[in-house]
Write a protein that holds these residues in place. Structure first.
Motif, short mmCIF file in Angstrom:
data_model
loop_
_atom_site.label_atom_id
_atom_site.label_comp_id
_atom_site.label_asym_id
_atom_site.label_seq_id
_atom_site.Cartn_x
_atom_site.Cartn_y
_atom_site.Cartn_z
N UNK A 46 11.64 22.47 16.46
CA UNK A 46 10.65 23.50 16.17
C UNK A 46 10.17 23.40 14.73
N UNK A 47 8.90 23.68 14.53
CA UNK A 47 8.28 23.68 13.21
C UNK A 47 6.78 23.70 13.38
N UNK A 48 6.06 23.97 12.31
CA UNK A 48 4.60 24.03 12.39
C UNK A 48 4.08 22.71 12.97
N UNK A 49 3.24 22.84 14.01
CA UNK A 49 2.65 21.68 14.66
C UNK A 49 3.42 21.20 15.88
N UNK A 50 4.71 21.56 16.00
CA UNK A 50 5.50 21.15 17.16
C UNK A 50 4.94 21.83 18.42
N UNK A 51 5.04 21.14 19.54
CA UNK A 51 4.53 21.68 20.80
C UNK A 51 5.67 21.83 21.80
N UNK A 52 5.57 22.85 22.62
CA UNK A 52 6.59 23.14 23.63
C UNK A 52 5.93 23.50 24.95
N UNK A 65 3.20 27.24 30.33
CA UNK A 65 2.38 27.49 29.13
C UNK A 65 2.85 26.55 28.03
N UNK A 66 1.93 25.70 27.58
CA UNK A 66 2.22 24.80 26.48
C UNK A 66 1.66 25.43 25.21
N UNK A 67 2.49 25.46 24.17
CA UNK A 67 2.08 26.10 22.92
C UNK A 67 2.34 25.16 21.75
N UNK A 68 1.70 25.50 20.65
CA UNK A 68 1.98 24.83 19.38
C UNK A 68 2.39 25.89 18.36
N UNK A 69 3.37 25.54 17.55
CA UNK A 69 3.79 26.45 16.49
C UNK A 69 2.72 26.45 15.39
N UNK A 70 2.26 27.65 15.05
CA UNK A 70 1.28 27.79 13.97
C UNK A 70 1.91 28.40 12.71
N UNK A 71 3.06 29.03 12.87
CA UNK A 71 3.83 29.59 11.76
C UNK A 71 5.30 29.34 12.06
N UNK A 72 6.06 28.97 11.04
CA UNK A 72 7.50 28.75 11.23
C UNK A 72 8.19 28.94 9.89
N UNK A 73 8.80 30.11 9.70
CA UNK A 73 9.53 30.44 8.48
C UNK A 73 10.93 30.84 8.94
N UNK A 78 8.11 33.25 13.44
CA UNK A 78 7.51 32.08 14.06
C UNK A 78 6.38 32.60 14.94
N UNK A 79 5.32 31.80 15.04
CA UNK A 79 4.19 32.17 15.88
C UNK A 79 3.68 30.94 16.61
N UNK A 80 3.22 31.16 17.84
CA UNK A 80 2.70 30.07 18.67
C UNK A 80 1.35 30.46 19.25
#
Length: 152
Positions: A46-52, A65-73, A78-80
């Motif tokens: 997990x991290x900004x830009x990672x996809x799940x 649902x495929x997402x990308x991390x847009x925030x990861x602190x 964390x936000x997707x």
């Protein structure tokens, strides 16, 4: 755009909850909604830009649902954002904010979405909101129970 925020108490630190929640190799140990959870497009953590990709159990239409991390602190938020086009979802985004408390931590999951097809939004969105709110609450409670029963 329909949205909701659900907060749940967690029996351990924000960092520990955060790490478990974003460890996709362990996601199915506690997540009551999913039958599949994995990284995609060559990502392994997990991290900004990672996809799940998260795929629901059959009762929930086996929607992936495929997402990308847009925030990861780590330990904080964390936000997707959804990047595929599964049935019934035009858009989907979520954030998970963690905060340490005197007795563990709290987790607040916020989501928003837009249903499709657009001519059925008036019907779909209220139903989807009720289901998503209920399932999110159930998942967060399951996460809390899992953490309470897992040796630290």
């Amino acid at each position: 755009m329909p949205s909701a925020a659900i907060t749940e108490h967690m029996p351990t630190s924000a960092a520990a909850v955060f790490d478990l929640l974003h460890d996709y190799s362990r996601r199915l140990e506690w997540d009551t909604l999913l039958r599949e959870a994995r990284f995609t497009r060559g990502h392994t953590s997990a991290g900004v830009g990672a996809t799940t990709l998260c795929v629901g159990k059959p009762l929930f239409g086996i929607i992936g649902i495929e997402t990308t991390y847009v925030t990861f602190n780590r330990g904080v938020i964390a936000a997707v954002s959804m990047i595929n086009r599964p049935p019934f979802f035009q858009t989907f985004a979520a954030s998970i904010r963690h905060q340490n408390t005197g007795e563990g931590s709290s987790l607040t999951y916020r989501f928003s979405f837009r249903a499709r097809p657009c001519f059925l939004r008036w019907l779909l969105e209220p139903i989807m909101l009720v289901v998503l709110r209920h399932e999110t609450r159930q998942r967060l409670r399951a996460l809390s129970r899992f953490l309470a029963s897992t040796p630290r």
